[in-house]
Write an enzyme that holds these catalytic residues in place. Structure first.
Site, PDB file in Angstrom:
ATOM      1  N   HIS A 158     -37.623  46.977  13.042  1.00  0.00           N
ATOM      2  CA  HIS A 158     -36.869  48.070  12.401  1.00  0.00           C
ATOM      3  C   HIS A 158     -37.370  48.186  10.964  1.00  0.00           C
ATOM      4  CE1 HIS A 158     -33.749  50.855  11.634  1.00  0.00           C
ATOM      5  NE2 HIS A 158     -32.680  50.078  11.680  1.00  0.00           N
ATOM      6  N   ASP A 210     -43.565  53.960   8.331  1.00  0.00           N
ATOM      7  CA  ASP A 210     -43.799  52.670   7.677  1.00  0.00           C
ATOM      8  C   ASP A 210     -45.266  52.324   7.540  1.00  0.00           C
ATOM      9  OD1 ASP A 210     -41.172  52.085   7.153  1.00  0.00           O
ATOM     10  OD2 ASP A 210     -40.831  51.464   9.208  1.00  0.00           O
ATOM     11  N   HIS A 218     -42.696  54.392  18.104  1.00  0.00           N
ATOM     12  CA  HIS A 218     -41.300  54.621  17.715  1.00  0.00           C
ATOM     13  C   HIS A 218     -40.479  54.837  18.963  1.00  0.00           C
ATOM     14  CE1 HIS A 218     -37.816  56.225  15.612  1.00  0.00           C
ATOM     15  NE2 HIS A 218     -38.311  55.625  14.546  1.00  0.00           N
TER      16      HIS A 218
HETATM   17  N1  CMC Z   1     -48.484  48.258  19.237  1.00  0.00           N
HETATM   18  C1  CMC Z   1     -48.962  48.100  20.503  1.00  0.00           C
HETATM   19  N2  CMC Z   1     -48.327  48.479  21.618  1.00  0.00           N
HETATM   20  C2  CMC Z   1     -47.134  49.053  21.443  1.00  0.00           C
HETATM   21  C3  CMC Z   1     -46.560  49.264  20.173  1.00  0.00           C
HETATM   22  C4  CMC Z   1     -47.291  48.845  19.045  1.00  0.00           C
HETATM   23  N3  CMC Z   1     -46.831  49.016  17.817  1.00  0.00           N
HETATM   24  N4  CMC Z   1     -45.354  49.858  20.315  1.00  0.00           N
HETATM   25  C5  CMC Z   1     -45.172  50.021  21.634  1.00  0.00           C
HETATM   26  N5  CMC Z   1     -46.261  49.540  22.308  1.00  0.00           N
HETATM   27  C6  CMC Z   1     -46.498  49.628  23.747  1.00  0.00           C
HETATM   28  C7  CMC Z   1     -45.735  48.559  24.532  1.00  0.00           C
HETATM   29  O1  CMC Z   1     -46.496  47.396  24.709  1.00  0.00           O
HETATM   30  C8  CMC Z   1     -45.461  49.291  25.827  1.00  0.00           C
HETATM   31  O2  CMC Z   1     -46.645  49.275  26.586  1.00  0.00           O
HETATM   32  P1  CMC Z   1     -46.563  49.196  28.217  1.00  0.00           P
HETATM   33  O3  CMC Z   1     -45.880  50.453  28.653  1.00  0.00           O
HETATM   34  O4  CMC Z   1     -47.971  49.076  28.649  1.00  0.00           O
HETATM   35  O5  CMC Z   1     -45.739  47.961  28.518  1.00  0.00           O
HETATM   36  C9  CMC Z   1     -45.220  50.735  25.387  1.00  0.00           C
HETATM   37  O6  CMC Z   1     -45.985  50.888  24.188  1.00  0.00           O
HETATM   38  C10 CMC Z   1     -43.762  51.058  25.120  1.00  0.00           C
HETATM   39  O7  CMC Z   1     -43.272  50.095  24.202  1.00  0.00           O
HETATM   40  P2  CMC Z   1     -41.748  49.701  24.021  1.00  0.00           P
HETATM   41  O8  CMC Z   1     -41.662  48.385  23.311  1.00  0.00           O
HETATM   42  O9  CMC Z   1     -41.034  49.837  25.341  1.00  0.00           O
HETATM   43  O10 CMC Z   1     -41.256  50.877  23.083  1.00  0.00           O
HETATM   44  P3  CMC Z   1     -39.929  50.888  22.286  1.00  0.00           P
HETATM   45  O11 CMC Z   1     -39.519  52.290  22.210  1.00  0.00           O
HETATM   46  O12 CMC Z   1     -38.932  49.919  22.821  1.00  0.00           O
HETATM   47  O13 CMC Z   1     -40.405  50.314  20.871  1.00  0.00           O
HETATM   48  C11 CMC Z   1     -40.864  50.054  18.587  1.00  0.00           C
HETATM   49  C12 CMC Z   1     -40.383  51.000  19.692  1.00  0.00           C
HETATM   50  C13 CMC Z   1     -40.778  50.762  17.235  1.00  0.00           C
HETATM   51  C14 CMC Z   1     -39.975  48.800  18.542  1.00  0.00           C
HETATM   52  C15 CMC Z   1     -42.326  49.659  18.894  1.00  0.00           C
HETATM   53  O14 CMC Z   1     -43.140  50.800  18.966  1.00  0.00           O
HETATM   54  C16 CMC Z   1     -42.893  48.667  17.886  1.00  0.00           C
HETATM   55  O15 CMC Z   1     -42.681  47.448  18.020  1.00  0.00           O
HETATM   56  N6  CMC Z   1     -43.650  49.184  16.835  1.00  0.00           N
HETATM   57  C17 CMC Z   1     -44.164  48.333  15.807  1.00  0.00           C
HETATM   58  C18 CMC Z   1     -43.075  48.089  14.798  1.00  0.00           C
HETATM   59  C19 CMC Z   1     -42.834  49.304  13.939  1.00  0.00           C
HETATM   60  O16 CMC Z   1     -43.753  49.901  13.408  1.00  0.00           O
HETATM   61  N7  CMC Z   1     -41.552  49.617  13.767  1.00  0.00           N
HETATM   62  C20 CMC Z   1     -41.138  50.689  12.886  1.00  0.00           C
HETATM   63  C21 CMC Z   1     -40.399  51.762  13.554  1.00  0.00           C
HETATM   64  S1  CMC Z   1     -40.213  53.135  12.424  1.00  0.00           S
HETATM   65  C22 CMC Z   1     -38.990  52.616  11.358  1.00  0.00           C
HETATM   66  C23 CMC Z   1     -37.642  52.811  11.881  1.00  0.00           C
HETATM   67  O17 CMC Z   1     -37.263  53.967  12.168  1.00  0.00           O
HETATM   68  O18 CMC Z   1     -36.920  51.788  11.959  1.00  0.00           O
END
Ligand code: CMC
Length: 427
Positions: A265, A362, A304
């Protein structure tokens, strides 16, 4: 007649569930009577398909990359407004008139000092404590100092608590930084704007005059605007849940700060800079990307939960990033060049495009904050500072909602069935 959805089990119609329409966004199935009428719950860990509340504050369309505060597109607010005006908008629902704005700015400026005794709290922390650890503690402690605004049923108390939070959080945030470097705290300066004052409290030396750079102050103000609210994200939902029990607003905001601290987050911009340090050099990008694909690590600042297209805040932050780096003569900064190369490669790689992983706000905000001279450990603090108004707006909206109930999710129990206790010598 309004729409409804029928719930059928074993070919038998159990219940008709009403479908509600918002002003924008998808319809929602109202399942409030589901348990009472059908004896069942729904399961949705992570709230992938669940609206937790009704709200009038912020609208996001993740597919189209839209973000509106009270109906105003974020691009227009970032271009034409300023942070305190946005705060007024988020809290009150309308942009202020000139007179209302002047009065609000005056109130916030005159609440920015903290109780002198609060400054003693810092002595209890180790100098190397993470500033977010101090923020959680000190913001929570505000409830011990401002006991005259804790009656959440009193609208005047709620207003005073909101003003105090918006005014005092920057002061506390700057104190966290000053304490960590062993520097004296700087008192706020009422003649400065909100972001100029923050820069002053962070960087001024008591021995010299400090003139905030207008380009940097503008960029910081924009960072504050972009982070001011983001509807029902994890920390805002935490604040709402904490507040649903009737907890005081200072305690609720402290819970939001705790949630924001996580790397998925608010900790993401800090994680971006750490990632860039780890990669070190452009020649290591390929190996790093391979590691992402093998799921050894994530590409921080990408992806995201809601935006499955470009994060609209990222586009604005990207422009601000170029403005700040050019003002400071840092266009050739190796870390910036590395980030831009990483961005270019990831935007072309099917692994990321197929999963709709684009840079989020970010990815760029960390680079801007770093260029301004804000240490990495303070990044999430800046996010918390800016998001305080969003949290407090949602808290106030929830408290004044006559339908408000304590938040109490249910569960799908998958543990042991009933069993009898066995004495320790017989296990
Ligand atoms: N790098 C590599 N792979 C990723 C990433 C990433 N940053 N984010 C998602 N994926 C992949 C994940 O491995 C999955 O792949 P597969 O379908 O093959 O298993 C797919 O994309 C979907 O991922 P998810 O974890 O189910 O997606 P989510 O919606 O639960 O996660 C997130 C969202 C923000 C937690 C995630 O994208 C992440 O960890 N990003 C990096 C951290 C980040 O930059 N966070 C800031 C968010 S913006 C600030 C805010 O609003 O808080």
């Amino acid at each position: 007649m309004s729409d409804s959805v029928k719930l059928v089990k074993n070919n038998q119609e159990l219940i008709d569930l009403p479908v509600l329409q918002g002003t924008l966004g998808p319809d929602v199935i109202d399942i409030r009577t589901l348990n009472a009428k059908a004896g069942m719950f729904t399961l949705d860990p992570g709230f992938l398909s669940t609206a937790s509340c009704e709200s009038k504050i912020t609208f996001i369309d993740g597919d189209k990359g839209l973000l509106y505060y009270r109906g105003y597109p974020i691009e227009q607010l970032a271009e034409h407004s300023d942070y305190l005006e946005v705060c007024y908008l988020l809290i009150n629902g309308e942009l202020p008139t000139k007179e209302q704005k002047d009065q609000f700015v005056d109130i916030i400026s005159h609440h920015s000092m903290v109780h002198e005794q609060l400054t003693w709290f810092f002595r209890g922390f180790r100098r190397d404590a993470h500033p977010m650890a101090m923020m959680v503690g000190v913001v929570g402690a505000l409830s011990a100092f401002y006991q005259d605004s804790l009656d959440i049923t009193n609208p005047r108390h709620r207003q005073i608590a909101m003003d105090r939070l918006i005014a005092k959080v920057p002061t506390i945030a700057a104190m966290c930084y000053r304490y960590s470097i062993g520097a004296p705290f700087n008192f706020p300066q009422n003649k400065l704007s909100y972001s100029e004052n923050f820069l002053h409290m962070m960087f001024a030396s008591p021995c010299e005059e400090y003139k905030p750079n207008p380009v940097i102050a503008k960029a910081l103000d924009r960072i504050f605007i972009l982070h001011a609210d983001h509807e029902q994200n994890a920390s805002t939902s935490t604040v709402r849940l904490a507040g649903s029990s009737g907890a005081n607003p200072f305690a609720c905001i402290s819970s939001g700060i705790a949630c924001l601290w996580g790397p998925a987050h608010g900790g993401a911009n800090e994680a971006v800079l750490k990632m860039l340090d780890e990669i070190g050099d452009e020649s290591n990008i390929e190996a790093f990307i391979e590691g992402v694909k093998n799921r050894t690590h994530r590409l921080m600042g990408f992806g995201h939960r809601v935006y499955k297209n470009m994060d609209p805040r990222a586009a604005i932050m990207r422009t601000t990033c170029y403005e700040v780096l050019s003002e400071l003569g840092l266009q050739d900064d190796p870390k910036f060049k590395l980030a831009m190369k990483l961005e270019e490669i990831a935007l072309q790689d099917p692994y990321f495009t197929e999963r709709k992983l684009y840079p989020n706000v970010d990815f760029y905000s960390g680079i801007v904050l770093s260029a301004i001279g804000i240490p990495v450990s303070m990044f999430t603090v800046i996010f918390a500072l800016a998001r305080t108004v969003g949290w407090i707006s949602h808290w106030a909206e929830m408290i004044s909602d006559p339908q408000q109930k304590i938040g109490r999710p249910r569960q799908l129990y998958t543990g042991s069935k009933r069993r009898d206790f066995v004495q320790v010598d017989k296990r």
